[in-house]
Design a protein around this motif. Sequence first.
Motif, PDB file in Angstrom:
ATOM      1  N   ARG A  76       0.813  -1.225   0.000  1.00 42.30           N
ATOM      2  CA  ARG A  76       0.000   0.000   0.000  1.00 42.30           C
ATOM      3  C   ARG A  76       0.844   1.271   0.000  1.00 42.30           C
ATOM      4  NH1 ARG A  76      -2.546  -4.189   2.034  1.00 42.30           N
ATOM      5  NH2 ARG A  76      -4.785  -4.366   1.680  1.00 42.30           N
ATOM      6  N   THR A  77       2.142   1.138  -0.223  1.00 45.50           N
ATOM      7  CA  THR A  77       3.018   2.309  -0.342  1.00 45.50           C
ATOM      8  C   THR A  77       3.231   2.631  -1.820  1.00 45.50           C
ATOM      9  OG1 THR A  77       5.056   1.009  -0.407  1.00 45.50           O
ATOM     10  CG2 THR A  77       4.223   1.619   1.776  1.00 45.50           C
ATOM     11  N   ARG A  78       4.107   3.594  -2.090  1.00 54.66           N
ATOM     12  CA  ARG A  78       4.422   3.961  -3.477  1.00 54.66           C
ATOM     13  C   ARG A  78       5.602   3.128  -4.000  1.00 54.66           C
ATOM     14  NH1 ARG A  78       3.815   9.315  -1.394  1.00 54.66           N
ATOM     15  NH2 ARG A  78       6.084   9.567  -1.416  1.00 54.66           N
ATOM     16  N   LEU A  79       5.751   1.921  -3.477  1.00 53.32           N
ATOM     17  CA  LEU A  79       6.911   1.100  -3.815  1.00 53.32           C
ATOM     18  C   LEU A  79       7.014   0.822  -5.307  1.00 53.32           C
ATOM     19  CD1 LEU A  79       9.308  -0.725  -3.115  1.00 53.32           C
ATOM     20  CD2 LEU A  79       7.688  -2.562  -2.661  1.00 53.32           C
ATOM     21  N   SER A  80       5.907   0.422  -5.949  1.00 53.44           N
ATOM     22  CA  SER A  80       5.974   0.059  -7.368  1.00 53.44           C
ATOM     23  C   SER A  80       6.357   1.256  -8.237  1.00 53.44           C
ATOM     24  CB  SER A  80       4.634  -0.531  -7.830  1.00 53.44           C
ATOM     25  OG  SER A  80       3.584   0.382  -7.593  1.00 53.44           O
ATOM     26  N   GLU A  81       5.805   2.432  -7.905  1.00 49.16           N
ATOM     27  CA  GLU A  81       6.177   3.637  -8.649  1.00 49.16           C
ATOM     28  C   GLU A  81       7.661   3.953  -8.464  1.00 49.16           C
ATOM     29  OE1 GLU A  81       3.613   3.286  -6.742  1.00 49.16           O
ATOM     30  OE2 GLU A  81       1.801   4.178  -7.586  1.00 49.16           O
ATOM     31  N   ILE A 123       3.687  -5.141  -9.031  1.00 52.87           N
ATOM     32  CA  ILE A 123       4.533  -4.663 -10.124  1.00 52.87           C
ATOM     33  C   ILE A 123       3.710  -4.497 -11.404  1.00 52.87           C
ATOM     34  CG2 ILE A 123       6.604  -5.134 -11.496  1.00 52.87           C
ATOM     35  CD1 ILE A 123       7.064  -4.502  -8.491  1.00 52.87           C
ATOM     36  N   GLY A 124       2.806  -5.441 -11.651  1.00 55.12           N
ATOM     37  CA  GLY A 124       1.982  -5.372 -12.860  1.00 55.12           C
ATOM     38  C   GLY A 124       1.078  -4.161 -12.902  1.00 55.12           C
ATOM     39  N   ARG A 125       0.570  -3.760 -11.743  1.00 57.17           N
ATOM     40  CA  ARG A 125      -0.321  -2.597 -11.678  1.00 57.17           C
ATOM     41  C   ARG A 125       0.391  -1.336 -12.179  1.00 57.17           C
ATOM     42  NH1 ARG A 125      -2.776  -2.207  -6.008  1.00 57.17           N
ATOM     43  NH2 ARG A 125      -3.852  -4.054  -6.777  1.00 57.17           N
ATOM     44  N   MET A 126       1.696  -1.258 -11.943  1.00 55.29           N
ATOM     45  CA  MET A 126       2.452  -0.079 -12.364  1.00 55.29           C
ATOM     46  C   MET A 126       3.033  -0.232 -13.773  1.00 55.29           C
ATOM     47  SD  MET A 126       3.593   2.891 -11.826  1.00 55.29           S
ATOM     48  CE  MET A 126       4.784   3.907 -12.687  1.00 55.29           C
ATOM     49  N   GLY A 390      -6.968 -10.245 -14.272  1.00 51.18           N
ATOM     50  CA  GLY A 390      -7.699  -9.191 -13.585  1.00 51.18           C
ATOM     51  C   GLY A 390      -7.144  -7.807 -13.881  1.00 51.18           C
ATOM     52  N   LEU A 391      -5.820  -7.714 -14.053  1.00 50.29           N
ATOM     53  CA  LEU A 391      -5.187  -6.416 -14.310  1.00 50.29           C
ATOM     54  C   LEU A 391      -5.397  -5.936 -15.745  1.00 50.29           C
ATOM     55  CD1 LEU A 391      -1.732  -6.721 -12.492  1.00 50.29           C
ATOM     56  CD2 LEU A 391      -3.582  -5.175 -11.906  1.00 50.29           C
ATOM     57  N   THR A 392      -5.385  -6.888 -16.694  1.00 51.17           N
ATOM     58  CA  THR A 392      -5.384  -6.499 -18.108  1.00 51.17           C
ATOM     59  C   THR A 392      -6.685  -6.807 -18.838  1.00 51.17           C
ATOM     60  OG1 THR A 392      -4.470  -8.639 -18.820  1.00 51.17           O
ATOM     61  CG2 THR A 392      -2.894  -6.929 -18.185  1.00 51.17           C
TER      62      THR A 392
END
Length: 434
Positions: A76-81, A123-126, A390-392
């Motif tokens: 829930r942090t900005r880690l992926s960004e 990772i995929g979300r970003m 689910g993501l794509t």
Amino acid sequence: MDPLLLTLILTLLLFGLLASGLWVAITLFLVAFVGLVLNETGNIGLIMATTTWGASSSWTLTALPLFIWMGEILFRTRLSEDLFSGLAPWLNHLPGRLLHVNILGCGIFAAVSGSSAATAATIGRMTAPELERRGYDERMSLGTLAGSGTLGLLIPPSIILIVYGVSAEVSIARLFVAGALPGLMLIMLFMGYTMIWALLNHSKMPPAEPDMPLVQKFKASMSLFPVIGLILFVLGSIYGGLATATEAAVFGVFGALVLSWLTGTLTRKTFMASLMGATRTSCMIAFILAGAAFLTIAMGFTGIPRALAEYIATLGLSPLGLIVVLTLFFVLLGCFLDGISVVVLTTSVVLPMVEQAGIDLLWFGIYLVLVVEMSQITPPVGFNLFVLQGLTGKNILLIARYSLPFFLLLLIAVVLVTAFPMIATWLPALMTRG
């Protein structure tokens, strides 16, 4: 009752209940109960109570919910960004360019989440929409995500290694150390394949991004330091023998909370969401482990593991032959069950055979996780495939086809670890000597 006949009945019951959609944990309890009844065993209630309590009250198991909570907080942090912005500037001249962000990003996040699905989702979300926007080939964009997401099972702190360590009574700290080199080997295999593909498919690669000055590259990479620092602190305390896996998990949760607070993402809502997410996942795994422990005891009473071990012995299989048979068995089982269920379902029957064959249980744990990783990208029950669908919104069979090269790379990794066991055992042996 004859053990082989009882094995057939319980196997049919097991797969019948799983096919009906019943929870895995309840299925394990029912199969164990039926096995004890057919074996005419007395005091079934007492056996179940003492076994499930013993399985759920293990101190070693305390590391499980803590590492899950650490991953939930960082999810829930900005880690992926931060991963994308920190890694991308350094990959512009590497064949495959930003496709490697998927691989390296999954490798880094795997070291703080311990979960394959969470790694692929975060990772995929970003990266998935960003790579699509920049014109990268869909096949490789989703394929590298699906394949690299499996690193969450192997790179410590791996949830499934904790589950195996508890089931097989193997040191979790040594399993974590053993998973490091195979994890790095997988990252190199994935990156190597991506570079070769990019060199052979120039037309499918978008133009290179404008290069950044060196100072700006270092400035962009500053966002990686807090997370990498947390990883080094948590894993370094285990590798250096300064903390047990459980103690390191406590440090990890504290560090994740501090990072979340410093980045401004720690609110009452995110704190409660991370806590409840970790609670649900931990309870699910603990319920499965309790059922598996009851099934293990039930199998001991029925004599099935002993009978199967004796039957395998009569086949005259070498240790290598046994590994080949087990690989086929685990891949098939992984097509229908998630990784944790595969591990807890099979340890009671498989481990006696493995021990009788003289195979090191520490090495076997790493081998088992590698094989289970393959099942994360095989239909119909490939969790990473579901996550990316689910993501794509893409068809799950299409994503499975995209991830096929990475399935084969995982198979190559299994072959390498089998041919060169030191890949998994060298670091733990070094730690023991140290």
